[in-house]
Write an enzyme that holds these catalytic residues in place. Structure first.
Site, PDB file in Angstrom:
ATOM      1  N   THR A 214       0.764  -3.524  12.002  1.00  0.00           N
ATOM      2  CA  THR A 214       1.229  -4.581  11.508  1.00  0.00           C
ATOM      3  C   THR A 214       2.575  -5.280  12.317  1.00  0.00           C
ATOM      4  O   THR A 214       3.081  -4.493  12.896  1.00  0.00           O
ATOM      5  CB  THR A 214       1.685  -4.271  10.301  1.00  0.00           C
ATOM      6  N   GLY A 266       2.842   1.056   7.768  1.00  0.00           N
ATOM      7  CA  GLY A 266       2.521   2.202   7.440  1.00  0.00           C
ATOM      8  C   GLY A 266       1.223   2.281   6.431  1.00  0.00           C
ATOM      9  O   GLY A 266       0.732   1.171   6.300  1.00  0.00           O
TER      10      GLY A 266
HETATM   11  N1  ASP Z   1       1.193  -1.604   5.965  1.00  0.00           N
HETATM   12  C1  ASP Z   1      -0.108  -2.035   6.236  1.00  0.00           C
HETATM   13  C2  ASP Z   1      -1.114  -2.229   5.209  1.00  0.00           C
HETATM   14  O1  ASP Z   1      -1.212  -0.926   4.618  1.00  0.00           O
HETATM   15  C3  ASP Z   1      -0.864  -1.722   7.637  1.00  0.00           C
HETATM   16  C4  ASP Z   1       0.067  -1.511   8.801  1.00  0.00           C
HETATM   17  O2  ASP Z   1       1.362  -1.215   8.556  1.00  0.00           O
HETATM   18  O3  ASP Z   1      -0.352  -1.855   9.800  1.00  0.00           O
HETATM   19  O4  ASP Z   1      -1.782  -3.163   5.123  1.00  0.00           O
END
Ligand code: ASP
Length: 349
Positions: A214, A266
């Site tokens: 992300t 996360g």
């Molecule tokens: N937090 C994001 C999700 O759970 C994933 C990420 O941080 O890459 O969709």
């Protein structure tokens, strides 16, 4: 006499205007490109250089907006769009795949001055999901729009639309195939949780390829306004219209001038259940913790206790920056109020 009154009024007004402007004057920005099991031994020097260069490019683009007197919202969006357009990150082009081989994108933005917010979830045809989130915030009475409705709104707003195939990259597609395998193994061992998931080391050992790519940005502008923004493809192999923490205001994204701006990355399910971004702001507001104390408590204690891997970038109204994470690494970068640039990937830098 009247002239003197005018003169005094002019002096008073211009001095208050100046005081307003120079109340802060300082500005700073931080960005992330995801957290996870990011280790030196698994990274080629070329790939590492690519990540560092893209982080620097996005960071500097956002910082330039602030330097020129632009808003923290504009700075955050500018930084994020640079990363959305890069296949290196799990946002926009290069987003991860759902179980059935699609890209479904989520994004959020929040204005710390007004606490207005806009988010989109599960969209597949808007080139810049963060632009769609911003349009929801600025041009609709709503906070959150999903799927086809959000896409229709984005189209009506005149945003750039693309075919879903725009987001496809081979690298992510291969990642999906690998993770599908892992999931099979995970199912085979479904009984062996025994509370072990509480420890990040165990999480990392179980999912050596676990990366949350992300992207996010938080900024303080010269008027003292904070903003937070986050954009993602979610998690590889997600199913059934799963939505993560990113577009949940207070979980993956939050901003309030009175405390801080936060963007997370996360394992979204844990970040939702821990209301991570708002919890950091609340610890500052109600418990009087500093930004660093609050962010560390949530990311390094509460989330670890729960088994939620990831990290946050955060900034307060004075431009203090905290970038804690509990995984092996987090792509992160910042330029503080002194103009000092920092770029980090691994834990020890
Ligand atoms: N937090 C994001 C999700 O759970 C994933 C990420 O941080 O890459 O969709």
């Amino acid at each position: 006499m009247r002239r003197i009154i005018y003169l005094l009024a002019f002096i008073f007004l211009s001095s208050t205007a100046f005081a307003q402007m120079s109340k802060h004057g300082k500005f700073a920005i931080a960005i992330h490109g995801g957290a996870g099991t990011i280790k030196r031994e698994n990274m080629s020097p070329e790939r590492e250089a690519e990540y560092r260069a893209k982080l620097e490019e996005a960071l500097k683009a956002g910082h330039k907006v602030l330097e020129d007197g632009g808003s923290s919202l504009d700075a955050a969006v500018t930084a994020i769009q640079t990363m959305e357009e890069s296949p290196l990150f799990n946002a926009g082009k290069g987003a991860v795949f759902t179980n059935d081989g699609k890209n479904e994108l989520d994004a959020a933005i929040m204005d710390g001055a007004t606490r207005n917010a806009g988010t989109v979830a599960g969209i597949s045809t808007v080139k810049s999901p963060i632009a769609a989130a911003r349009a929801v915030m600025e041009n609709s009475p709503h906070v959150m729009m999903i799927g086809e409705g959000a896409e229709q709104f984005a189209k009506e707003q005149g945003l750039d639309m693309v075919a879903p195939s725009y987001f496809f990259t081979d690298r992510r597609y291969e990642q999906l195939q690998r993770i599908k395998e892992t999931e099979k193994q995970q199912l085979d061992h479904d009984g062996d949780h025994e509370g072990g998931d509480r420890r990040q080391g165990v999480l990392d050992a179980k999912f050596p390829d676990r990366k949350f790519g992300t992207v996010g940005a938080v900024a303080l502008d010269q008027n003292g306004n904070l903003a937070a923004a986050t954009s993602t493809g979610g998690m590889t192999n997600k199913r059934y219209g799963r939505v993560g923490d990113v577009p949940i205001i207070g979980a993956g994204t939050y901003a309030d001038n009175a405390t801080c701006a936060v963007s997370a990355t996360g394992h979204g399910e844990y970040f939702i259940r821990s209301v991570v971004a708002y919890d950091i702001a609340a610890l500052m507001k109600y418990k009087g913790l500093s930004l660093k104390e609050a962010a560390n408590e949530v990311v390094k204690d509460k989330l670890v206790e729960m088994g939620g891997g990831g990290g946050v970038i955060s900034i307060d109204g004075e431009g203090n920056i905290a970038l804690p994470f509990n995984t092996a690494g987090m792509y992160r970068a910042s330029i503080d109020t002194e103009g000092t640039m920092y770029i980090g990937i691994y834990e020890d830098e």
